[in-house]
Scaffold this motif. Structure first.
Motif, mmCIF file in Angstrom:
data_model
loop_
_atom_site.group_PDB
_atom_site.id
_atom_site.type_symbol
_atom_site.label_atom_id
_atom_site.label_comp_id
_atom_site.label_asym_id
_atom_site.label_seq_id
_atom_site.Cartn_x
_atom_site.Cartn_y
_atom_site.Cartn_z
ATOM 1 N N ASP A 1 0.805 -1.221 0.000
ATOM 2 C CA ASP A 1 0.000 0.000 0.000
ATOM 3 C C ASP A 1 0.839 1.272 0.000
ATOM 4 N N TYR A 2 2.139 1.109 -0.126
ATOM 5 C CA TYR A 2 3.016 2.285 -0.133
ATOM 6 C C TYR A 2 4.183 1.964 -1.029
ATOM 7 N N TYR B 1 13.639 5.287 -5.190
ATOM 8 C CA TYR B 1 14.930 5.718 -4.673
ATOM 9 C C TYR B 1 15.923 5.830 -5.824
ATOM 10 N N PRO C 1 20.741 4.534 -1.029
ATOM 11 C CA PRO C 1 19.528 4.945 -1.735
ATOM 12 C C PRO C 1 19.023 6.299 -1.230
ATOM 13 N N PHE D 1 15.889 9.006 -1.283
ATOM 14 C CA PHE D 1 14.458 9.143 -1.534
ATOM 15 C C PHE D 1 14.189 10.160 -2.642
ATOM 16 N N ARG E 1 0.972 6.560 -2.157
ATOM 17 C CA ARG E 1 0.174 5.578 -1.436
ATOM 18 C C ARG E 1 -0.797 4.923 -2.400
ATOM 19 N N GLN F 1 5.950 -1.513 0.164
ATOM 20 C CA GLN F 1 5.765 -1.828 1.578
ATOM 21 C C GLN F 1 4.320 -2.276 1.759
ATOM 22 N N GLY G 1 3.924 -4.001 8.249
ATOM 23 C CA GLY G 1 5.171 -3.928 8.999
ATOM 24 C C GLY G 1 6.056 -2.838 8.431
ATOM 25 N N LEU H 1 10.820 -2.778 3.636
ATOM 26 C CA LEU H 1 10.735 -2.364 2.242
ATOM 27 C C LEU H 1 11.252 -3.507 1.384
ATOM 28 N N TYR I 1 12.359 4.765 14.419
ATOM 29 C CA TYR I 1 12.501 3.430 13.849
ATOM 30 C C TYR I 1 13.823 3.362 13.090
ATOM 31 N N TYR J 1 16.667 0.722 10.876
ATOM 32 C CA TYR J 1 16.687 -0.451 10.001
ATOM 33 C C TYR J 1 18.111 -0.734 9.544
ATOM 34 N N SER K 1 3.556 1.783 6.926
ATOM 35 C CA SER K 1 3.629 2.374 5.589
ATOM 36 C C SER K 1 3.422 3.885 5.655
ATOM 37 N N SER K 2 3.860 4.521 4.630
ATOM 38 C CA SER K 2 3.755 5.973 4.460
ATOM 39 C C SER K 2 4.748 6.761 5.291
ATOM 40 N N HIS K 3 5.680 6.098 5.944
ATOM 41 C CA HIS K 3 6.724 6.811 6.666
ATOM 42 C C HIS K 3 8.044 6.515 5.979
ATOM 43 N N THR K 4 8.577 7.532 5.340
ATOM 44 C CA THR K 4 9.741 7.364 4.493
ATOM 45 C C THR K 4 10.942 6.908 5.296
ATOM 46 N N GLN K 5 11.648 5.928 4.764
ATOM 47 C CA GLN K 5 12.900 5.489 5.345
ATOM 48 C C GLN K 5 14.034 6.208 4.619
ATOM 49 N N TYR K 6 14.884 6.852 5.398
ATOM 50 C CA TYR K 6 16.028 7.582 4.865
ATOM 51 C C TYR K 6 17.288 6.776 5.122
ATOM 52 N N PHE K 7 18.082 6.637 4.072
ATOM 53 C CA PHE K 7 19.227 5.739 4.113
ATOM 54 C C PHE K 7 20.537 6.480 4.324
ATOM 55 N N GLY K 8 21.457 5.810 4.996
ATOM 56 C CA GLY K 8 22.807 6.310 5.114
ATOM 57 C C GLY K 8 23.638 5.937 3.893
#
Lengths: 111, 115
Positions: free
Chosen positions: A31-32, A36, A44, A46, A51, A93, A96, A99, B31, B33, B100-107
């Protein structure tokens, strides 16, 4: 055993042209979705997300289209620039926090 | 703009040795990861962490792996006894919230080479 690397599809475009990068996702429960950009030796980055209750979203020079019927996502880049050259990944996603990334597409911009 | 940072950028180790990869997530994110990317392959999820607990892990994340938030800023990935196939780029990511809908920002990643 020996791992085999992915042969990533490559899209070559002329500077100033529009680019369209496609992605087929796997899970109908996702759903999301996120695009990247990954430059060589970096993580990566963003670009844009969408959605599942939308079918189009626009950013600065980028547009993401979502077709849930055929589980297809695309990224459109307007007026492609040399700095856009990178590998582009879609990610989905479902539930949970995990990704799931697609295989990636190499974008090469010719000056 | 806040960023996720990782150290070291490149780690070389002998097979069987322990390694600790370090990350400083974005300061107000809750959060965290770890993902990995074997050369030429997809980015793969390893583990997510929230409130000092693992919230989700993949089948890759076996007993050789552990994660820890030793203080208010760092987030670490430990591999107890490295194998050749652990050679990969390891990316840390963080998000403001989970789901979902919460962007994950990567190093920028740590390149781990196991010899």
């Amino acid at each position: 055993g020996e791992s085999v690397g992915l042969h990533l599809p490559t899209l070559s475009v002329q500077e100033g042209d529009n680019s369209i990068i496609n992605c087929a996702y796997s899970n109908s429960a996702s759903d999301y979705f996120i695009w990247y950009k990954q430059e060589s030796g970096k993580g990566p980055q963003f670009i844009i997300d969408i959605r599942s209750n939308m079918d189009k979203r626009q950013g600065q020079r980028v547009t993401v289209l979502l077709n849930k019927t055929v589980k297809h996502l695309s990224l459109q880049i307007a007026a492609t620039q040399p700095g856009d050259s990178a590998v582009y990944f879609c990610a989905e996603q479902a539930y949970g926090n995990k990704l799931v990334f697609g295989a990636g597409t190499i974008l090469r911009v010719k000056s | 703009e806040p960023e996720v940072t990782q150290t070291p950028s490149h780690q070389v180790t002998q097979m069987g040795q322990e390694v600790i990869l370090r990350c400083v997530p974005i300061s107000n994110h809750l959060y965290f990861y770890w993902y990995r990317q074997i050369l030429g392959q997809k980015v793969e999820f390893l583990v997510s962490f929230y409130n000092n607990e693992i919230s989700e892990k993949s089948e890759i994340f076996d007993d050789q792996f552990s994660v820890e938030r030793p203080d208010g800023s760092n987030f670490t990935l430990k591999i107890r006894s490295t194998k050749l196939e652990d050679s990969a780029m390891y990316f840390c990511a963080s998000s403001l919230a989970g789901g979902s809908s919460h962007t994950q920002y990567f190093g920028p990643g740590t390149r781990l080479t196991v010899l």
